[in-house]
Design an enzyme around this catalytic site. Structure first.
Site, PDB file in Angstrom:
ATOM      1  N   GLU A  29       0.886  -1.173   0.000  1.00  0.00           N
ATOM      2  CA  GLU A  29       0.000   0.000   0.000  1.00  0.00           C
ATOM      3  C   GLU A  29       0.916   1.213   0.000  1.00  0.00           C
ATOM      4  O   GLU A  29       1.503   1.562   1.025  1.00  0.00           O
ATOM      5  CB  GLU A  29      -0.890  -0.002   1.248  1.00  0.00           C
ATOM      6  CG  GLU A  29      -1.865  -1.171   1.321  1.00  0.00           C
ATOM      7  CD  GLU A  29      -3.013  -1.073   0.325  1.00  0.00           C
ATOM      8  OE1 GLU A  29      -3.213  -0.001  -0.265  1.00  0.00           O
ATOM      9  OE2 GLU A  29      -3.689  -2.094   0.115  1.00  0.00           O
ATOM     10  N   CYS A  75      -2.303   9.034   2.514  1.00  0.00           N
ATOM     11  CA  CYS A  75      -2.042   8.597   1.130  1.00  0.00           C
ATOM     12  C   CYS A  75      -3.241   8.927   0.261  1.00  0.00           C
ATOM     13  O   CYS A  75      -3.116   9.077  -0.948  1.00  0.00           O
ATOM     14  CB  CYS A  75      -1.762   7.109   1.110  1.00  0.00           C
ATOM     15  SG  CYS A  75      -3.035   6.170   1.958  1.00  0.00           S
ATOM     16  N   GLU A 107      -6.509  -4.101   0.845  1.00  0.00           N
ATOM     17  CA  GLU A 107      -6.750  -4.301   2.284  1.00  0.00           C
ATOM     18  C   GLU A 107      -8.179  -3.901   2.580  1.00  0.00           C
ATOM     19  O   GLU A 107      -8.683  -2.911   2.026  1.00  0.00           O
ATOM     20  CB  GLU A 107      -5.770  -3.451   3.108  1.00  0.00           C
ATOM     21  CG  GLU A 107      -4.345  -3.976   2.988  1.00  0.00           C
ATOM     22  CD  GLU A 107      -3.376  -3.320   3.950  1.00  0.00           C
ATOM     23  OE1 GLU A 107      -3.529  -2.112   4.236  1.00  0.00           O
ATOM     24  OE2 GLU A 107      -2.459  -4.012   4.413  1.00  0.00           O
TER      25      GLU A 107
HETATM   26  P1  NAP Z   1       8.164   5.224   4.748  1.00  0.00           P
HETATM   27  O1  NAP Z   1       9.312   6.101   4.981  1.00  0.00           O
HETATM   28  O2  NAP Z   1       8.129   4.410   3.518  1.00  0.00           O
HETATM   29  O3  NAP Z   1       8.042   4.304   6.037  1.00  0.00           O
HETATM   30  C1  NAP Z   1       7.008   3.367   6.197  1.00  0.00           C
HETATM   31  C2  NAP Z   1       7.484   2.252   7.085  1.00  0.00           C
HETATM   32  O4  NAP Z   1       8.566   1.577   6.442  1.00  0.00           O
HETATM   33  C3  NAP Z   1       8.020   2.709   8.437  1.00  0.00           C
HETATM   34  O5  NAP Z   1       7.713   1.727   9.408  1.00  0.00           O
HETATM   35  C4  NAP Z   1       9.519   2.739   8.181  1.00  0.00           C
HETATM   36  O6  NAP Z   1      10.282   2.610   9.345  1.00  0.00           O
HETATM   37  C5  NAP Z   1       9.690   1.524   7.301  1.00  0.00           C
HETATM   38  N1  NAP Z   1      10.901   1.516   6.506  1.00  0.00           N
HETATM   39  C6  NAP Z   1      11.576   2.556   5.989  1.00  0.00           C
HETATM   40  N2  NAP Z   1      12.660   2.114   5.314  1.00  0.00           N
HETATM   41  C7  NAP Z   1      12.665   0.748   5.413  1.00  0.00           C
HETATM   42  C8  NAP Z   1      13.519  -0.283   4.939  1.00  0.00           C
HETATM   43  N3  NAP Z   1      14.581  -0.025   4.207  1.00  0.00           N
HETATM   44  N4  NAP Z   1      13.223  -1.563   5.250  1.00  0.00           N
HETATM   45  C9  NAP Z   1      12.139  -1.863   5.990  1.00  0.00           C
HETATM   46  N5  NAP Z   1      11.293  -0.920   6.462  1.00  0.00           N
HETATM   47  C10 NAP Z   1      11.537   0.369   6.173  1.00  0.00           C
HETATM   48  O7  NAP Z   1       6.800   6.025   4.712  1.00  0.00           O
HETATM   49  P2  NAP Z   1       6.274   7.050   5.795  1.00  0.00           P
HETATM   50  O8  NAP Z   1       6.934   8.336   5.561  1.00  0.00           O
HETATM   51  O9  NAP Z   1       6.291   6.469   7.147  1.00  0.00           O
HETATM   52  O10 NAP Z   1       4.736   7.098   5.402  1.00  0.00           O
HETATM   53  C11 NAP Z   1       4.249   7.927   4.450  1.00  0.00           C
HETATM   54  C12 NAP Z   1       4.029   7.201   3.135  1.00  0.00           C
HETATM   55  O11 NAP Z   1       3.134   6.113   3.332  1.00  0.00           O
HETATM   56  C13 NAP Z   1       3.375   8.077   2.103  1.00  0.00           C
HETATM   57  O12 NAP Z   1       3.969   7.925   0.852  1.00  0.00           O
HETATM   58  C14 NAP Z   1       1.938   7.567   2.078  1.00  0.00           C
HETATM   59  O13 NAP Z   1       1.267   7.837   0.879  1.00  0.00           O
HETATM   60  C15 NAP Z   1       2.123   6.130   2.334  1.00  0.00           C
HETATM   61  N6  NAP Z   1       0.895   5.526   2.837  1.00  0.00           N
HETATM   62  C16 NAP Z   1       0.202   4.719   2.008  1.00  0.00           C
HETATM   63  C17 NAP Z   1      -0.982   4.161   2.431  1.00  0.00           C
HETATM   64  C18 NAP Z   1      -1.766   3.260   1.519  1.00  0.00           C
HETATM   65  O14 NAP Z   1      -2.622   2.562   2.016  1.00  0.00           O
HETATM   66  N7  NAP Z   1      -1.505   3.250   0.228  1.00  0.00           N
HETATM   67  C19 NAP Z   1      -1.483   4.431   3.714  1.00  0.00           C
HETATM   68  C20 NAP Z   1      -0.741   5.276   4.552  1.00  0.00           C
HETATM   69  C21 NAP Z   1       0.455   5.815   4.086  1.00  0.00           C
HETATM   70  P3  NAP Z   1      10.898   3.905  10.063  1.00  0.00           P
HETATM   71  O15 NAP Z   1       9.765   4.586  10.675  1.00  0.00           O
HETATM   72  O16 NAP Z   1      11.851   3.352  11.024  1.00  0.00           O
HETATM   73  O17 NAP Z   1      11.554   4.721   8.977  1.00  0.00           O
END
Ligand code: NAP
Length: 488
Positions: free
Chosen positions: A261, A295, A469
């Site tokens: 997602e 998102c 989901e």
């Molecule tokens: P993110 O930086 O991609 O982080 C999401 C999760 O991934 C966090 O738990 C992060 O941990 C973890 N993560 C980061 N790098 C990783 C790696 N190399 N290996 C494993 N895990 C890793 O995104 P975010 O800034 O938290 O969230 C915002 C993004 O989520 C936006 O782009 C939004 O559109 C998207 N989103 C999508 C949906 C959907 O349903 N499509 C819903 C909500 C949000 P850390 O916190 O430790 O960095």
């Protein structure tokens, strides 16, 4: 009790350790991870900072619990989920306060998220009872086809900070219903909501080892080895497209089943025949829910030239009147952004747009003082090359752009590598259906600014993700289909 002492009490009460095999444990190296209140920039508390060794133990626990859990009667799995649904409702005030403290959104919004999150538990309490297969006569009339649905096995789950509880229950709910065990890694900024949820599920009778929670400052370092471990069978990720892409690559080694997602760039289309006041109402929800950090957040407003000025002015009036402040304060409608990096990104996108000719009808700057606040902002006369039309803004900023025809509107809406959600406002039924058919997104809000619903399939096309989901589709992501060719 004063609010400050209630805040302390709510934070104190949450477990701060890792949950592995039903035991709350410190990280193996004793390290701690500090959790900040984004409305003040001050530390709220600390949680265990899990290591790769802890991650391995968490997967071992999930793997060891898998067989017995898969054999648990569906009624039992359903009852645990139903109890947890009820308990989230009973504890909604405390859970909402906890979420506001670590994430920033207002108390009303946090409470809304707890309700939304709990609905996944209720929905999947039902779905646990409806897992089925089939038996049929083969085409040649002699053989039989038997199809059964079985839990896929231990799952890895990675969740973001923007909906810290709902993004958890949207994965954990169907996994429990299907009979899968799991290791969940919440976002570094917002682990408290997940820890509180895990405690509730344990209280509701979830057996040890079914749900293991790993908090860590090193997402890649802890989850990377698990993705390559053959004991894991599935990875479910919610987060940015950039991280999602890299996880898809890492998952190739074990050919993991994936649910992704990812990010969005939602277009919000308003045609000249729309009810403009209703469109403003919908825009307020689609743009300002979660301070724009969703998102599904409307990223760009494409409005028919004839009504673009009226819409932009009315939206600016509403957004300009919103009270910005700490999410726990009465009357506040807009909390802080999650951190200073996110605020800097929003400011950069707005400065880029205004530098290329856009006008800020309202807002356009950071709010001075403590915390990561940014003014609700409406931009008009946005040029085609402004970066915020292409990138996810993730903040309270609404760019408005005119269009001359339906074809131009649809082409502009689809001009992105993302395809999560779009919004359409029109009172012309034929146009509504035509435009919905032509939009390249997994979800559409037709004359409404909110699509999220536990009973509906949430997900995107193009680079917004893989899989769904929620709804009946959501449980299928945790089940394998096994076919037996029967020789009678
Ligand atoms: P993110 O930086 O991609 O982080 C999401 C999760 O991934 C966090 O738990 C992060 O941990 C973890 N993560 C980061 N790098 C990783 C790696 N190399 N290996 C494993 N895990 C890793 O995104 P975010 O800034 O938290 O969230 C915002 C993004 O989520 C936006 O782009 C939004 O559109 C998207 N989103 C999508 C949906 C959907 O349903 N499509 C819903 C909500 C949000 P850390 O916190 O430790 O960095």
């Amino acid at each position: 009790m004063s609010l400050a002492s209630r805040e302390e009490e709510v934070v104190d009460r949450v477990p701060k350790q890792l949950l592995i095999a039903g035991q709350w444990r410190d990280a193996s190296e004793g390290e701690k991870l500090s959790i900040e209140d984004p409305s003040t920039g001050e530390s709220l508390t600390e949680v265990a900072d899990g290591t790769p060794e802890d991650a391995r133990k968490a997967l071992t626990a999930a793997h060891e619990a898998q067989e017995e859990w898969a054999a648990t009667p569906p009624n039992t799995r359903s009852e645990i989920l139903q109890k947890a649904f009820e308990m989230l409702g009973e504890r909604a005030d405390d859970l909402a306060l906890l979420m506001t403290l670590e994430m920033g959104k207002t108390l009303a919004e946090s409470k809304g998220e707890i309700t939304y999150a709990s609905e996944f538990l209720r929905w999947y309490a039902g779905e646990a009872l409806r897992i089925d297969g089939y038996y049929k006569v083969a085409g040649n009339g002699s053989g039989r086809v038997l199809v059964m649905r079985q839990p896929i096995g231990p799952c890895l789950m990675i969740t973001p900070w923007n909906f810290p509880t709902a993004m958890g229950t949207r994965k954990i709910g169907p996994a429990i219903a299907a009979g899968c065990t799991m290791v969940v890694k919440p976002a570094r900024q917002t682990p408290l909501s997940m820890l509180a949820l895990a405690e509730i599920l344990a209280e509701c009778g979830l057996p040890d080892g079914v749900l293991n929670v790993l908090t860590s400052s090193s997402s890649g370092g802890t989850m990377g080895p698990l993705i390559e471990d053959p004991r894991a069978r599935k990875l479910s990720f919610t987060g940015s497209t950039e991280v999602g892409r890299s996880l898809i690559e890492q998952s190739a080694g074990q050919v993991l089943k994936l649910s992704m997602e990812l990010g969005g760039n939602a277009p919000f289309l308003i045609f000249e025949d729309a009810d403009i006041d209703a469109a403003v109402e919908g825009a307020m929800i689609a743009k300002m829910r979660n301070v724009g950090e969703a998102c599904t957040s409307a990223n760009r407003f494409h409005v028919a030239d004839a009504v673009a000025g009226e819409f932009a002015e009315k939206l600016a009036e509403r957004m300009g009147a919103m009270k910005v402040g700490r999410g726990t304060e009465d009357g506040v409608e807009v909390g802080p952004l999650i951190d200073d990096d996110q605020r800097a990104k929003v400011a950069e996108l707005v400065d880029d747009a205004t530098g290329k000719g856009a006008t800020a009808l309202v807002g356009g700057k950071r709010v001075d003082g403590a915390g990561y606040f940014y003014e609700p902002t409406v931009l008009s006369d946005v040029s085609d090359d402004a970066n915020l039309l292409k990138e996810e803004i993730f903040g309270p900023v609404a760019p408005v752009k005119g269009f001359a025809s339906e074809d131009e509107a649809v082409a502009a809406a689809n001009d992105t590598e993302f395809g999560l959600v779009s919004y359409v406002y029109t009172n012309d039924l034929k146009r509504a259906l035509r435009v919905c058919e032509n939009l390249e997104t997994g979800m559409i809000g037709l004359n409404q600014g909110l699509v999220s619903n536990a009973g509906a399939p949430f997900g995107g096309v193009k680079q917004s993700g893989v899989g769904r989901e929620g709804g009946k589709e959501g449980i299928a992501e945790y089940l394998e289909t096994k076919y037996v060719a029967v020789n009678l």
